[in-house]
Write a protein that holds these residues in place. Structure first.
Motif, mmCIF file in Angstrom:
data_model
loop_
_atom_site.group_PDB
_atom_site.id
_atom_site.type_symbol
_atom_site.label_atom_id
_atom_site.label_comp_id
_atom_site.label_asym_id
_atom_site.label_seq_id
_atom_site.Cartn_x
_atom_site.Cartn_y
_atom_site.Cartn_z
ATOM 1 N N ALA A 181 0.860 -1.187 0.000
ATOM 2 C CA ALA A 181 0.000 0.000 0.000
ATOM 3 C C ALA A 181 0.891 1.230 0.000
ATOM 4 N N ARG A 182 0.305 2.387 -0.237
ATOM 5 C CA ARG A 182 1.033 3.648 -0.209
ATOM 6 C C ARG A 182 0.329 4.589 0.758
ATOM 7 N N PRO A 183 0.569 4.440 2.048
ATOM 8 C CA PRO A 183 -0.137 5.256 3.044
ATOM 9 C C PRO A 183 0.166 6.734 2.943
ATOM 10 N N TRP A 234 -2.295 10.013 3.239
ATOM 11 C CA TRP A 234 -2.016 11.073 4.212
ATOM 12 C C TRP A 234 -2.113 12.459 3.587
ATOM 13 N N VAL A 235 -1.522 12.642 2.391
ATOM 14 C CA VAL A 235 -1.469 13.970 1.787
ATOM 15 C C VAL A 235 -2.503 14.175 0.684
ATOM 16 N N GLY A 236 -3.123 13.073 0.215
ATOM 17 C CA GLY A 236 -4.134 13.213 -0.828
ATOM 18 C C GLY A 236 -3.631 12.702 -2.170
ATOM 19 N N PRO A 237 -4.547 12.365 -3.063
ATOM 20 C CA PRO A 237 -4.155 11.746 -4.343
ATOM 21 C C PRO A 237 -3.468 12.708 -5.314
ATOM 22 N N HIS A 238 -3.597 14.027 -5.103
ATOM 23 C CA HIS A 238 -3.041 14.995 -6.051
ATOM 24 C C HIS A 238 -1.787 15.673 -5.493
ATOM 25 N N ALA A 239 -1.095 15.004 -4.599
ATOM 26 C CA ALA A 239 0.093 15.601 -3.981
ATOM 27 C C ALA A 239 1.284 15.534 -4.926
ATOM 28 N N THR A 240 2.213 16.439 -4.708
ATOM 29 C CA THR A 240 3.442 16.446 -5.494
ATOM 30 C C THR A 240 4.438 15.453 -4.903
ATOM 31 N N LEU A 241 5.537 15.217 -5.629
ATOM 32 C CA LEU A 241 6.558 14.295 -5.144
ATOM 33 C C LEU A 241 7.206 14.811 -3.865
ATOM 34 N N GLU A 242 7.384 16.120 -3.771
ATOM 35 C CA GLU A 242 7.972 16.688 -2.561
ATOM 36 C C GLU A 242 7.058 16.469 -1.358
ATOM 37 N N ALA A 285 5.759 13.509 3.605
ATOM 38 C CA ALA A 285 4.833 12.656 4.358
ATOM 39 C C ALA A 285 5.512 11.367 4.806
ATOM 40 N N ARG A 286 6.353 10.812 3.950
ATOM 41 C CA ARG A 286 7.066 9.585 4.320
ATOM 42 C C ARG A 286 8.000 9.828 5.506
ATOM 43 N N LYS A 287 8.611 11.008 5.548
ATOM 44 C CA LYS A 287 9.479 11.315 6.670
ATOM 45 C C LYS A 287 8.670 11.545 7.950
ATOM 46 N N ILE A 288 7.546 12.218 7.824
ATOM 47 C CA ILE A 288 6.703 12.462 9.000
ATOM 48 C C ILE A 288 6.188 11.146 9.577
ATOM 49 N N ASN A 347 0.532 8.428 22.971
ATOM 50 C CA ASN A 347 0.281 8.874 21.601
ATOM 51 C C ASN A 347 0.188 7.647 20.702
ATOM 52 N N TRP A 348 -1.015 7.259 20.362
ATOM 53 C CA TRP A 348 -1.231 6.068 19.539
ATOM 54 C C TRP A 348 -1.173 6.383 18.052
ATOM 55 N N GLY A 349 -0.711 7.550 17.736
ATOM 56 C CA GLY A 349 -0.602 7.931 16.340
ATOM 57 C C GLY A 349 -1.844 8.659 15.851
ATOM 58 N N VAL A 350 -1.774 9.121 14.631
ATOM 59 C CA VAL A 350 -2.873 9.841 13.987
ATOM 60 C C VAL A 350 -3.428 8.975 12.862
ATOM 61 N N SER A 351 -4.719 8.867 12.819
ATOM 62 C CA SER A 351 -5.358 8.077 11.763
ATOM 63 C C SER A 351 -5.108 8.730 10.415
ATOM 64 N N TRP A 352 -4.621 7.944 9.479
ATOM 65 C CA TRP A 352 -4.359 8.476 8.145
ATOM 66 C C TRP A 352 -5.651 8.723 7.372
ATOM 67 N N ARG A 353 -6.744 8.196 7.870
ATOM 68 C CA ARG A 353 -8.029 8.363 7.189
ATOM 69 C C ARG A 353 -8.817 9.545 7.756
ATOM 70 N N THR A 354 -8.931 9.627 9.088
ATOM 71 C CA THR A 354 -9.731 10.683 9.708
ATOM 72 C C THR A 354 -8.920 11.913 10.098
#
Length: 340
Positions: free
Chosen positions: A35-37, A41-49, A54-57, A79-86
């Motif tokens: 998968a590509r989480p 996280w950033v949306g389907p229209h995100a740039t490569l940067e 997002a991968r670093k975060i 801190n159980w993390g942030v949901s990538w969906r909500t």
């Protein structure tokens, strides 16, 4: 009190080991799934940067053991993390969904105990009669039927065709808007009674009956079969025959002496069925669009939301261990012969 401090310490250590093992296995499985989480996280229209940031975060550019170490650190810090969906904290989402699941399971177990034990006693008293055979057949069939199939069939018949019960959700939004209901604990039945809001209570009760009945079928059939078998065995014991010989009333012998020796094993078996009931609750929540842990976990799985999936499994593992501990303690309290 037959429960020692050493037993509670051992159970606490076992809880930690189980949760750690479940968390490790789940972490490995979620990383194996392709998968590509970062896109989620950033949306389907995100740039490569933006994707690289997002991968670093999310620490996705780190080795797996480093990612797991980060997760362990955050978990112990609360801190159980942030949901990538909500985009909400996972622990916040879980606390919002957990009361709905617990309310559904508690009502289901209440129905299972209130119906299953009397049916088991009746079958034992009417042994080898038509009533006994009917109860045994129904209990065997009920325990064998898949919960998702039963949920779909009851929803189709009782909701879509006969329109006796609602098909989805916990309460009608129109009722909430009309009454100004605001949940406090997240248990709608309890909150509505505390606030004296009978309209919401009746509406929430109407919504929970059908999914709770479906979810209660397995523990109900299990308690029925267990109660019948144990009651037949206890009724043939010498102390029961002696009590009858002394002329004690039949109800006194049945409910004070016989049933008291049956309750403890039945409670233990219901505790062991808690895990299966949780799995059933997940399926029931998906079918009835019940906004609990099961529905939240299903949406997280479909979205490859790793933090939410791991959080759901951890909370389920914690509750499973706690429930088993409580059942063991209750078993020791009910039956003085059991020492923990």
């Amino acid at each position: 009190m037959p429960v020692s401090k050493e037993y509670l310490v051992k159970r606490a250590l076992l809880l930690v080991l189980v949760v750690f093992g479940v968390m490790l296995i789940t972490f490995i499985i979620t990383r194996i799934i392709p998968a590509r989480p970062e896109v989620l996280w950033v949306g389907p229209h995100a740039t490569l940067e933006q994707l690289e940031r997002a991968r670093k975060i999310l620490h996705l550019d780190e080795p797996y053991h480093i990612q797991f170490a980060y997760y362990l650190r955050d978990l112990f810090l609360g801190n159980w993390g942030v949901s990538w969906r909500t985009k909400q904290p996972v622990l916040f989402d879980i606390m919002q969904a957990l009361p709905a699941t617990l309310e559904l399971i508690l009502v289901a177990f209440a129905l299972a105990i209130a119906i299953g034990i009397p049916l088991g006693v009746l079958a034992a008293l009417k042994r080898y009669t038509v009533i006994d055979h009917a109860i045994r057949v129904v209990s065997v069939v009920g325990a064998s039927v898949p919960v998702f199939w039963l949920a779909l069939v009851t929803q189709l018949i009782l909701s879509s065709w006969l329109r006796i019960f609602p098909a989805a959700k916990r309460v009608d939004e129109e009722v909430i808007l009309a009454t100004g209901f605001h949940p406090v604990t997240g248990f709608y039945l309890l909150d509505s009674l505390i606030q004296g809001n009978l309209d919401v209570f009746v509406n929430a009760l109407h919504h929970i009956v059908l999914p709770a009945l479906v979810l209660s079928v397995y523990p109900l059939c299990l308690s029925t079969r267990m109660t019948r078998a144990l009651m037949i065995e206890v009724l043939n014991e010498h102390f029961i025959r002696s009590a009858r010989a002394w002329g004690l009333p039949k109800k006194l012998v049945l409910f004070k002496y016989a049933l008291k020796n049956v309750i403890a094993p039945v409670v233990a078996s219901l505790g062991l069925s808690f895990g299966y009931t949780i799995i059933g609750a997940f399926m029931v929540e998906i079918i009835f669009v019940w906004p609990g842990i099961g529905y939240y976990a299903a949406m997280a799985l479909l979205s490859f939301d790793y933090p939410a999936v791991i959080g759901c499994i951890i909370i389920v593992a914690i509750f499973y261990c706690i429930i088993n501990t409580i059942v063991d303690i209750l078993h020791a309290i009910i039956d003085p012969r059991v020492k923990l």
